[in-house]
Design an enzyme around this catalytic site. Structure first.
Site, mmCIF file in Angstrom:
data_model
loop_
_atom_site.group_PDB
_atom_site.id
_atom_site.type_symbol
_atom_site.label_atom_id
_atom_site.label_comp_id
_atom_site.label_asym_id
_atom_site.label_seq_id
_atom_site.Cartn_x
_atom_site.Cartn_y
_atom_site.Cartn_z
ATOM 1 C CG ASN A 210 32.915 -27.139 26.773
ATOM 2 O OD1 ASN A 210 32.260 -26.829 25.791
ATOM 3 N ND2 ASN A 210 32.468 -27.989 27.700
ATOM 4 C CE LYS A 338 36.368 -40.520 24.771
ATOM 5 N NZ LYS A 338 36.639 -39.199 24.330
ATOM 6 C CE LYS A 342 32.519 -41.835 27.761
ATOM 7 N NZ LYS A 342 32.071 -40.473 28.079
HETATM 8 O O1 C5P Z 1 34.590 -39.159 28.046
HETATM 9 P P1 C5P Z 1 34.421 -38.085 27.054
HETATM 10 O O2 C5P Z 1 33.952 -36.778 27.626
HETATM 11 O O3 C5P Z 1 35.602 -37.846 26.162
HETATM 12 O O4 C5P Z 1 33.283 -38.661 26.074
HETATM 13 C C1 C5P Z 1 32.630 -37.907 25.135
HETATM 14 C C2 C5P Z 1 31.248 -38.436 24.898
HETATM 15 O O5 C5P Z 1 30.602 -38.729 26.125
HETATM 16 C C3 C5P Z 1 30.368 -37.404 24.225
HETATM 17 O O6 C5P Z 1 29.396 -38.109 23.480
HETATM 18 C C4 C5P Z 1 29.736 -36.688 25.409
HETATM 19 O O7 C5P Z 1 28.504 -36.073 25.056
HETATM 20 C C5 C5P Z 1 29.539 -37.824 26.383
HETATM 21 N N1 C5P Z 1 29.646 -37.453 27.795
HETATM 22 C C6 C5P Z 1 28.547 -37.517 28.606
HETATM 23 N N2 C5P Z 1 28.629 -37.210 29.938
HETATM 24 C C7 C5P Z 1 29.808 -36.825 30.469
HETATM 25 C C8 C5P Z 1 30.941 -36.751 29.658
HETATM 26 C C9 C5P Z 1 30.828 -37.057 28.328
HETATM 27 O O8 C5P Z 1 27.458 -37.865 28.105
HETATM 28 N N3 C5P Z 1 29.864 -36.529 31.756
#
Ligand code: C5P
Length: 400
Positions: A210, A338, A342
């Site tokens: 990305n 989130k 999380k």
């Molecule tokens: O679920 P999403 O990718 O939108 O969430 C973003 C947050 O989760 C960010 O803080 C990103 O660094 C973290 N993240 C992570 N591991 C992943 C996906 C996202 O730590 N596999």
């Protein structure tokens, strides 16, 4: 916990009789929670053996600048980068002169030239040598250069003279070193930050990734280090320079970032997930370069990556855990979800549909989302924002 906890101290020992006290100093610094690597000048080794210092510090002692083996391992640049503080105790009149001149004719002076860490010296010499105008002029220059001067104390000297020139006692040196780290809002804290993109390999030459530049995560790492935290930056591939006094661990894929984060986060107080982690990776990495087929379409099969920040938030004890939410719509709603699923303490949400902020830009504007509140911070540079966020996170973890 003292402000030296988790600090990496490079102890330089030069050739004075007070070198025998440096052995005790190693232990005292370790008692305060610091890890210690010792560098000795040739003259220091006439007073105390590297073996003694090695046994006490638990690390090999570094003695030579031009040692191919040492350069391949912990060479002078690595040691200069490793140090949170370079402490030279005892520092002889000769060493002070060489430091003043910017000479780099041995390992210790080269480290002093190369390091971005603060340097402190504990002078130890005969009172006549201390009073000598040459030494006093050197002292003035070193003070102007913001070198910290610990001591010397006054009293009886090994040569029978009485006057200034005695090295401070090890415990006094530990206190003086600790004071250098107490000013920051994150003094004595360990902070782990993920930053940048991840790359998920398809074959030996292609990957999914990305546009993340890593700028926000790097700015946070710099601000955390400036606030006195022991800072570990777990970085995907970026073009950015490592901020001073930050330990950087380079990773490529989400799985690498996951294991590096779990290892680094063990005893950390604050975990900030600023990385743009790929949600999925190819189900299989092809060992050979994938060839064009006859078909006009190609379907890739992807599997989900581990959620790094959620794994950290599930640790026991759990560090104060912060996630980012980069969204192009429904910012608050997604950020809140989130926060909840999380198990995060705070989410920094930013709207990536505006190209002047967020991905790859130098500015950012964010909303801080907590369980019952949403606080907006208007557009500003990522450096400025990082300093404000770190000050706020510091308040939160000390209030916990
Ligand atoms: O679920 P999403 O990718 O939108 O969430 C973003 C947050 O989760 C960010 O803080 C990103 O660094 C973290 N993240 C992570 N591991 C992943 C996906 C996202 O730590 N596999």
């Amino acid at each position: 916990m003292t402000s030296l906890a988790n600090k990496q101290i490079l102890l330089g020992v030069t050739g004075g009789i007070a070198a025998y006290k440096s052995a005790d100093l190693v232990r005292r610094l370790q008692d305060a929670g610091a890890s210690v690597q010792v560098v000795m000048t040739p003259a220091a080794q006439e007073f105390i053996t590297p073996l003694t210092m090695q046994a006490l510090s638990g690390n090999p002692v570094h003695t030579q600048l031009l040692d191919p083996e040492a350069e391949a391992g912990m060479g002078h640049i690595q040691l200069a980068r490793w140090a949170d503080l370079v402490l030279i105790a005892p520092a002889t009149a000769d060493f002070m002169a060489r430091l003043t001149q910017g000479v780099g004719n041995d390992l210790l002076t080269s480290i002093c030239l190369a390091t971005a860490a603060p340097i402190a010296i504990a002078p130890a010499m005969n009172q006549g040598m201390w009073h000598n105008p040459a030494t006093q002029t050197n002292l003035d220059t070193l003070i102007k250069r913001k070198i910290h001067i610990f001591g010397p104390a006054e009293g009886g000297q090994a040569c029978g003279d009485v006057g200034p020139g005695r090295m401070l006692e090890p415990l006094q040196l530990v206190d003086a070193a600790a004071r250098l780290f107490t000013s920051g809002s994150l003094a004595g804290k360990k902070v782990v930050i993920t930053a940048g993109p991840t790359r998920e390999a398809l074959d030996p030459v292609r990957y999914l990734s990305n546009y993340s530049s890593g700028k926000m995560g790097y700015a946070l790492a710099q601000a955390a280090a400036e606030a006195g935290a022991k800072t570990i930056l777990i970085s995907g591939p970026t073009q950015l320079a490592t901020p001073a006094r930050v330990t950087r661990i380079d990773v490529i894929s989400a799985e690498d970032m996951h294991s590096a984060s779990l290892a680094a986060a063990q005893d950390c107080h604050l975990f900030i997930a600023a990385a743009a982690v790929a949600d999925y990776r190819p189900a299989q990495m092809s060992a050979q370069k994938m060839k064009k087929g006859e078909s006009d379409t190609l379907t890739l099969s992807l599997v989900k990556n581990p959620d790094i920040v959620a794994s950290i938030a599930a640790l026991e004890p759990k560090p104060f855990t912060i996630g980012f939410a980069a969204e192009s719509e429904n910012l608050l709603e997604y950020a809140r979800s989130k926060l909840q699923h999380k198990n995060l303490d705070l989410v920094v949400a930013n709207n990536i549909s505006d190209s002047s902020i967020g991905f790859n830009s130098d500015d950012n504007a964010v909303t801080l989302v907590e369980k019952n509140t949403a606080t907006e911070i208007s557009q500003r540079s990522k450096q400025q924002l990082a300093r404000e966020l770190i000050a706020l996170f510091a308040q939160k973890i000390t209030a916990q």
